[in-house]
Design a protein around this motif. Structure first.
Motif, short mmCIF file in Angstrom:
data_model
loop_
_atom_site.label_atom_id
_atom_site.label_comp_id
_atom_site.label_asym_id
_atom_site.label_seq_id
_atom_site.Cartn_x
_atom_site.Cartn_y
_atom_site.Cartn_z
N GLU A 148 7.89 4.78 -10.12
CA GLU A 148 7.30 5.96 -10.76
C GLU A 148 6.42 6.61 -9.72
OE1 GLU A 148 5.47 5.15 -14.55
OE2 GLU A 148 4.42 7.07 -14.55
N ARG A 149 6.66 7.87 -9.42
CA ARG A 149 5.95 8.61 -8.37
C ARG A 149 5.87 7.81 -7.07
NH1 ARG A 149 0.68 10.49 -11.10
NH2 ARG A 149 1.48 10.06 -13.14
N GLY A 150 7.01 7.21 -6.69
CA GLY A 150 7.10 6.48 -5.42
C GLY A 150 6.45 5.11 -5.44
N ARG A 151 5.97 4.68 -6.63
CA ARG A 151 5.29 3.38 -6.73
C ARG A 151 6.12 2.43 -7.61
NH1 ARG A 151 -0.62 5.18 -8.52
NH2 ARG A 151 -1.28 3.13 -7.80
N LEU A 152 6.16 1.16 -7.26
CA LEU A 152 7.01 0.18 -7.94
C LEU A 152 6.51 -0.08 -9.37
CD1 LEU A 152 9.29 -1.94 -7.56
CD2 LEU A 152 7.55 -3.52 -6.70
N GLY B 143 0.80 -1.23 0.00
CA GLY B 143 0.00 0.00 0.00
C GLY B 143 0.83 1.27 0.00
N SER B 144 0.28 2.29 0.65
CA SER B 144 0.91 3.61 0.60
C SER B 144 0.92 4.26 1.98
CB SER B 144 0.11 4.51 -0.35
OG SER B 144 -1.25 4.52 0.06
N VAL B 145 1.64 5.37 2.08
CA VAL B 145 1.66 6.16 3.31
C VAL B 145 1.37 7.62 2.94
CG1 VAL B 145 3.25 4.67 4.60
CG2 VAL B 145 4.17 6.49 3.16
N THR B 146 1.00 8.41 3.92
CA THR B 146 0.72 9.83 3.67
C THR B 146 1.98 10.53 3.16
OG1 THR B 146 -0.85 9.75 5.49
CG2 THR B 146 -0.18 11.94 4.76
N LYS B 147 1.80 11.33 2.11
CA LYS B 147 2.95 12.06 1.57
C LYS B 147 3.16 13.31 2.43
CE LYS B 147 2.77 12.46 -2.96
NZ LYS B 147 2.33 13.12 -4.19
N LEU B 148 4.36 13.43 2.99
CA LEU B 148 4.65 14.61 3.82
C LEU B 148 5.52 15.58 3.02
CD1 LEU B 148 5.44 13.09 7.32
CD2 LEU B 148 3.37 14.24 6.57
N ALA C 41 4.24 6.48 13.20
CA ALA C 41 3.66 5.31 13.86
C ALA C 41 2.69 4.61 12.92
CB ALA C 41 2.93 5.73 15.14
N SER C 42 1.91 5.38 12.17
CA SER C 42 0.96 4.73 11.28
C SER C 42 1.69 4.05 10.13
CB SER C 42 -0.10 5.70 10.78
OG SER C 42 0.39 6.47 9.73
N GLU C 43 2.95 4.44 9.90
CA GLU C 43 3.75 3.75 8.89
C GLU C 43 4.53 2.60 9.50
OE1 GLU C 43 6.28 6.72 7.22
OE2 GLU C 43 4.58 7.98 6.69
N GLY C 44 4.42 2.44 10.83
CA GLY C 44 5.11 1.35 11.52
C GLY C 44 6.57 1.64 11.78
N ILE C 45 6.96 2.91 11.68
CA ILE C 45 8.37 3.24 11.95
C ILE C 45 8.45 3.65 13.41
CG2 ILE C 45 10.29 4.76 11.34
CD1 ILE C 45 8.76 5.13 8.62
N PRO C 46 9.20 2.91 14.25
CA PRO C 46 9.23 3.27 15.66
C PRO C 46 9.81 4.65 15.88
CG PRO C 46 10.54 1.29 15.21
CD PRO C 46 10.07 1.82 13.90
N THR C 47 9.17 5.43 16.75
CA THR C 47 9.67 6.78 17.04
C THR C 47 10.54 6.70 18.29
OG1 THR C 47 7.38 7.30 16.59
CG2 THR C 47 8.79 9.15 17.12
N PRO C 48 11.76 7.30 18.27
CA PRO C 48 12.58 7.24 19.46
C PRO C 48 11.88 7.95 20.63
CG PRO C 48 13.67 8.45 17.66
CD PRO C 48 12.32 8.06 17.18
N LYS C 49 11.93 7.32 21.80
CA LYS C 49 11.28 7.92 22.97
C LYS C 49 12.10 9.13 23.44
CE LYS C 49 7.92 4.86 24.15
NZ LYS C 49 7.09 5.02 22.98
N ALA C 50 11.39 10.18 23.86
CA ALA C 50 12.08 11.37 24.33
C ALA C 50 12.83 11.07 25.62
CB ALA C 50 11.05 12.47 24.57
N GLY C 51 13.90 11.84 25.88
CA GLY C 51 14.64 11.69 27.11
C GLY C 51 15.60 10.57 27.00
N THR D 74 2.06 8.25 -1.07
CA THR D 74 3.18 7.74 -1.86
C THR D 74 3.40 6.27 -1.44
OG1 THR D 74 5.47 8.13 -2.46
CG2 THR D 74 4.91 8.57 -0.17
N GLY D 75 4.12 5.52 -2.26
CA GLY D 75 4.32 4.09 -1.99
C GLY D 75 4.87 3.83 -0.58
N ALA D 76 4.52 2.68 0.02
CA ALA D 76 4.99 2.31 1.36
C ALA D 76 6.52 2.32 1.41
CB ALA D 76 4.47 0.92 1.71
#
Ligand SMILES: Cc1cc2nc3c(=O)[nH]c(=O)nc-3n(C[C@H](O)[C@H](O)[C@H](O)COP(=O)(O)OP(=O)(O)OC[C@H]3O[C@@H](n4cnc5c(N)ncnc54)[C@H](O)[C@@H]3O)c2cc1C
Length: 436
Positions: free
Chosen positions: A279-283, A111-116, A426-436, A266-268
């Motif tokens: 092509e435009r982020g898609r395989l 699938g895809s993820v939100t284009k930022l 997070a919705s893309e499943g990329i772990p976010t480093p915890k603060a501190g 855009t593509g996952a």
């Protein structure tokens, strides 16, 4: 034993798994089909705006893989790597263990993820609408801001809490704005404040609202948005996003605590990692949904640039309409590669779109018939109830719609989806480093 591995349980992967299992059941019972996905459901995304608006429960738009995919082994995990030489995928399971799986046929449908875009503060302060976590967060956050505004003594801050900015006036952003408007109206009714005190801004760089439905329906939609008190600003986007205000590209400053970013996909991330042509982020794939130069590897859906044979030179747009049909063709072509049936190329002419614009109004252009108002509303709701691939879900969504005809939406925020859960990463499943 021959094995087929499908990556992703969205519209494409789900439909491919379901159809392939049926096709192979009798003639190739020796083929093992596995589907790897971080979630144990297929998400019916077209109703996410209804979830954000508190109209439909999140469970109703999730189709459980258990028992829906007979003959398919569903494995929870996120694929990190594909080894085309060694014919293995490596994935991380929910307990963060790395595991590998062998394949003879590989189907890539992540699938895809939100284009930022490079807008300062966007990833930190705005939220998207691709997952149930994001939809639930938006619903809870809007309710919480309305509750806080009710007891806020600072008039400027009270107004900021009652201002909601949605960026992206394509069908999903527009549906989100109207559903959040309906939620705010319901809250105003139950909490006894004037609904016109809640301000909605819908921004887009484009010249028209929902270009997908054509000029006439786009204009009809814009009229209704105005009637619903949604301030549509075209040719404008975000320049900066802060916790308590945004700066628009025309340099105006808007005080707000709620920004939804629904501008496109855009593509996952997995697609970029493969190192194959895109092509435009898609395989890139062939018209038979095969990955060129890699026999036995297929891809489709939002993750793939599928040639649109009805419009030479173009690729099919990232819609559920195409994704579901591509899933079926994938199944047919994978089965053919295993000696069952014949392959075919993907060909589908767009059948139109249905767009729900809140209470008693929608626009739709099924088979190019232009509909608006209440008739379009009936077509829109009937279409979704028909298209959700499971009877129990259809039943639950129908009941939610009936309930909405007679009762106000519940003003309840459980806070189960935190700001962190709803981050784009997070919705893309990329772990976010915890603060501190
Ligand atoms: C709010 C919203 C409203 C929409 N409304 C409509 C509409 O009304 N009509 C319409 O036609 N389309 C609509 N769409 C578009 C539609 O949802 C997509 O085109 C469709 O979901 C694409 O299907 P897919 O299977 O390619 O991807 P998805 O449905 O996104 O599924 C991808 C799957 O792959 C999984 N995955 C991702 N990465 C990995 C990995 N590395 N390993 C394993 N699994 C992975 C994901 O968890 C997910 O299960 C809407 C989209 C949104 C966000």
């Amino acid at each position: 034993m021959t094995s087929v591995v499908i990556v992703g349980s969205g519209f494409t992967g789900f439909e491919c798994a379901r159809t392939l299992a049926k096709k192979l059941r009798k003639q190739r019972p020796d083929v093992e089909i596995s589907l790897i996905s971080p979630v144990d459901y297929m998400l019916y995304t077209p109703l996410l705006p209804d979830v954000a608006g508190g109209l439909v429960d999140a469970r109703f738009v999730a189709i459980p893989l258990a028992n829906a995919l007979r003959g398919v082994q569903a494995i929870r995990g996120r694929v990190d790597e594909v080894d085309f030489e060694g014919r293995t995928v490596t994935f991380t399971d929910p307990e963060k263990r790395s595991r590998a799986l062998q394949w003879d046929r590989l189907v890539l449908t992540p699938g895809s993820v939100t284009k930022l875009f490079d807008v300062p503060g966007l990833a930190e302060h705005a939220r998207g609408l691709k997952s149930t976590a994001e939809a639930l967060y938006l619903r809870d956050h809007v309710i919480q801001q309305l509750e806080l505004a009710d007891v806020d003594d600072d008039p400027g801050r009270r107004r900021a809490r009652r201002t909601i900015v949605v960026v992206g006036a394509s069908y999903s952003g527009t549906e989100l704005a109207v559903q959040l408007r309906a939620l705010a109206d319901s809250a105003a009714n139950q909490m006894s404040f004037d609904p016109s005190e809640v301000n909605f801004l819908l921004l887009d760089l484009a010249e028209q609202v929902m270009p997908e439905v054509g000029e006439k329906l786009g204009e009809a939609a814009q009229r209704v948005l105005k009637e619903r008190g949604i301030d549509v600003r075209l040719g404008v986007t975000l320049k900066e996003v802060h916790a308590e205000h945004v700066v628009l590209s025309d340099d105006s400053l808007i005080r707000t605590h709620t920004v939804a970013w629904v501008t496109g996909v855009t593509g996952a991330p997995l697609i970029e990692k493969l190192g194959l042509p895109t092509e435009r982020g898609r395989l890139k794939v062939t018209t038979e949904l095969q990955v060129p130069g890699h026999s036995g590897v297929f891809a489709a859906g939002d993750a793939a640039a599928v040639p649109d044979v009805t419009q030479p030179g173009k690729i099919t747009p990232p819609t559920a309409q195409h994704a579901t049909r591509q899933g079926k063709v994938l199944a047919r072509n994978v089965a053919a590669s295993l000696g069952v049936g014949k392959p075919k190329r993907y060909k589908h002419r767009n059948m139109g779109l249905v767009v729900d614009l809140g209470p008693r109004y929608a626009v739709a252009n099924p088979l190019n018939v232009q509909l608006s108002g209440f008739p379009a509303k009936i077509v829109t709701r009937a279409y979704h109830v028909y298209a959700i691939p499971r009877f129990v879900n259809r039943w639950a969504v129908t009941l939610a719609y009936l309930t909405d005809l007679f009762f106000d939406r519940p003003v309840v925020s459980f806070g189960l989806s935190t700001q962190e859960d709803a981050q784009f990463s997070a919705s893309e499943g990329i772990p976010t480093p915890k603060a501190g």
